[in-house]
Design a protein around this motif. Structure first.
Motif, PDB file in Angstrom:
ATOM      1  N   ASP A   1      -4.246  -4.343  -6.856  1.00 27.19           N
ATOM      2  CA  ASP A   1      -3.487  -4.990  -5.790  1.00 27.19           C
ATOM      3  C   ASP A   1      -3.028  -6.364  -6.261  1.00 27.19           C
ATOM      4  O   ASP A   1      -3.340  -6.799  -7.372  1.00 27.19           O
ATOM      5  CB  ASP A   1      -4.306  -5.062  -4.501  1.00 27.19           C
TER       6      ASP A   1
ATOM      7  N   ASP B   1       0.841  -1.202   0.000  1.00 28.10           N
ATOM      8  CA  ASP B   1       0.000   0.000   0.000  1.00 28.10           C
ATOM      9  C   ASP B   1       0.878   1.255   0.000  1.00 28.10           C
ATOM     10  O   ASP B   1       0.614   2.217  -0.726  1.00 28.10           O
ATOM     11  CB  ASP B   1      -0.907   0.029   1.227  1.00 28.10           C
TER      12      ASP B   1
ATOM     13  N   ASP C   1      -5.713  -8.751  -7.529  1.00 37.32           N
ATOM     14  CA  ASP C   1      -6.183  -8.420  -8.881  1.00 37.32           C
ATOM     15  C   ASP C   1      -5.200  -8.917  -9.932  1.00 37.32           C
ATOM     16  O   ASP C   1      -5.587  -9.495 -10.957  1.00 37.32           O
ATOM     17  CB  ASP C   1      -6.349  -6.904  -9.040  1.00 37.32           C
TER      18      ASP C   1
ATOM     19  N   ARG D   1     -15.630  -4.003  -6.183  1.00 36.77           N
ATOM     20  CA  ARG D   1     -15.434  -5.451  -6.173  1.00 36.77           C
ATOM     21  C   ARG D   1     -16.614  -6.153  -5.495  1.00 36.77           C
ATOM     22  O   ARG D   1     -17.115  -7.170  -5.986  1.00 36.77           O
ATOM     23  CB  ARG D   1     -14.132  -5.806  -5.460  1.00 36.77           C
ATOM     24  N   ASN D   2     -17.073  -5.599  -4.385  1.00 40.13           N
ATOM     25  CA  ASN D   2     -18.212  -6.189  -3.681  1.00 40.13           C
ATOM     26  C   ASN D   2     -19.472  -6.139  -4.535  1.00 40.13           C
ATOM     27  O   ASN D   2     -20.276  -7.090  -4.545  1.00 40.13           O
ATOM     28  CB  ASN D   2     -18.454  -5.451  -2.361  1.00 40.13           C
TER      29      ASN D   2
ATOM     30  N   LYS E   1     -14.959 -10.891  -9.366  1.00 39.03           N
ATOM     31  CA  LYS E   1     -13.604 -10.449  -9.041  1.00 39.03           C
ATOM     32  C   LYS E   1     -12.784 -10.195 -10.296  1.00 39.03           C
ATOM     33  O   LYS E   1     -11.944  -9.295 -10.337  1.00 39.03           O
ATOM     34  CB  LYS E   1     -12.907 -11.493  -8.159  1.00 39.03           C
TER      35      LYS E   1
ATOM     36  N   GLN F   1     -12.643   1.166  -4.927  1.00 36.44           N
ATOM     37  CA  GLN F   1     -12.276  -0.052  -5.624  1.00 36.44           C
ATOM     38  C   GLN F   1     -12.817  -1.282  -4.886  1.00 36.44           C
ATOM     39  O   GLN F   1     -13.349  -2.209  -5.505  1.00 36.44           O
ATOM     40  CB  GLN F   1     -10.756  -0.128  -5.719  1.00 36.44           C
ATOM     41  N   ASP F   2     -12.701  -1.292  -3.572  1.00 33.19           N
ATOM     42  CA  ASP F   2     -13.229  -2.407  -2.774  1.00 33.19           C
ATOM     43  C   ASP F   2     -14.749  -2.478  -2.891  1.00 33.19           C
ATOM     44  O   ASP F   2     -15.333  -3.570  -2.972  1.00 33.19           O
ATOM     45  CB  ASP F   2     -12.832  -2.240  -1.306  1.00 33.19           C
ATOM     46  N   SER F   3     -15.396  -1.305  -2.888  1.00 36.34           N
ATOM     47  CA  SER F   3     -16.849  -1.261  -3.033  1.00 36.34           C
ATOM     48  C   SER F   3     -17.270  -1.806  -4.391  1.00 36.34           C
ATOM     49  O   SER F   3     -18.256  -2.543  -4.501  1.00 36.34           O
ATOM     50  CB  SER F   3     -17.342   0.179  -2.861  1.00 36.34           C
TER      51      SER F   3
ATOM     52  N   ARG G   1      -9.021   3.410  -3.127  1.00 35.44           N
ATOM     53  CA  ARG G   1      -9.023   2.001  -2.750  1.00 35.44           C
ATOM     54  C   ARG G   1     -10.358   1.608  -2.111  1.00 35.44           C
ATOM     55  O   ARG G   1     -10.851   0.504  -2.322  1.00 35.44           O
ATOM     56  CB  ARG G   1      -7.851   1.709  -1.806  1.00 35.44           C
TER      57      ARG G   1
END
Length: 232
Positions: A110, A42, A113, A81-82, A94, A77-79, A74
């Motif tokens: 990351d 990170d 990915d 992906r979910n 994913k 990005q996580d949101s 980030r």
């Protein structure tokens, strides 16, 4: 490894560990973004974003600002992906999120990915897939315009697969916000017609995007950054 390179490596490890420790603390306000432990990877991503900025996009890109952008991007990005995994399932979701991370200049994919994309690339290059992602369950795709914000179903995998006006809508939405807030132009149909004509976007399309969740998040981030740096 010679002594000079070993010394550089030790310095680099020290810097990355110090930065990761700082990023893991609560020393920087995060606008409510939940944030846990930061890794050396990170920290390296923040340094990459900081060092890669030429001053044109963000003339005041200091390290604290690079961290704030990274945290915000980030989290988004996580949101994403979910959202994709909830809609398409774990495997395809994913994979799509990894592609979107790679295609968006704000994100640095990351390691997870990159592993997904590497597996798909190897399968394609070795002939185990007829198209990129087939081995992960991704069907063939074709272009179809979907309504803004509408999720597409296979074989239309990624939001109708292509939105050719994506960047234009983002810039135009910022213009509308600037005219409304800074120039006190009323937020009515006329402003969407004015900016839309200049950007080559239909007023209704621009208006729909302006009130979308994506545009709202853009405005919130712009306001947050402006508040930190006292920009008027």
């Amino acid at each position: 490894m010679d002594d000079e390179l070993k010394a550089i490596q030790d310095d680099l490890d020290s810097v990355l560990e110090r930065l990761a420790s700082y990023m893991s603390s609560d020393k920087l306000y995060t606008q409510g973004i939940e944030w846990g432990e930061a890794s050396k990877a990170d920290a390296a991503t923040v340094i990459l974003n900081y060092a890669g900025n030429d001053g044109a996009s963000y003339p005041y890109m200091h390290l604290d600002r690079a961290i704030l952008f990274f945290r915000s991007d980030r989290a988004f990005q996580d949101s994403e992906r979910n959202k994709q995994t909830a809609f398409h399932g774990e495997k395809i979701g994913k994979f799509i999120a990894a592609i979107k991370a790679l295609s968006d200049g704000r994100f640095v994919p990351d390691s997870h990915d990159l592993c997904i994309l590497s597996d798909a690339a190897n399968d394609f290059m070795e002939g185990r897939s007829k198209w990129f992602g087939e081995s992960l369950g991704v069907p063939t795709v074709r272009t179809l315009r979907k309504k803004d914000g509408e999720m597409a179903k296979p074989p239309l995998v990624i939001n109708g697969y292509l939105d050719p006006l994506s960047l234009e809508k983002k810039f135009a939405a910022r213009d509308v916000f600037y005219l409304h807030k800074k120039k006190k132009v009323p937020l009515d149909e006329a402003i969407f017609e004015l900016v839309g004509e200049r950007a080559g976007i239909k007023p209704g399309t621009l208006k729909a995007f302006y009130y979308s969740d994506e545009a709202k998040k853009m405005r919130e981030m712009d306001e947050f950054i402006s508040g930190i740096y006292g920009e008027k």
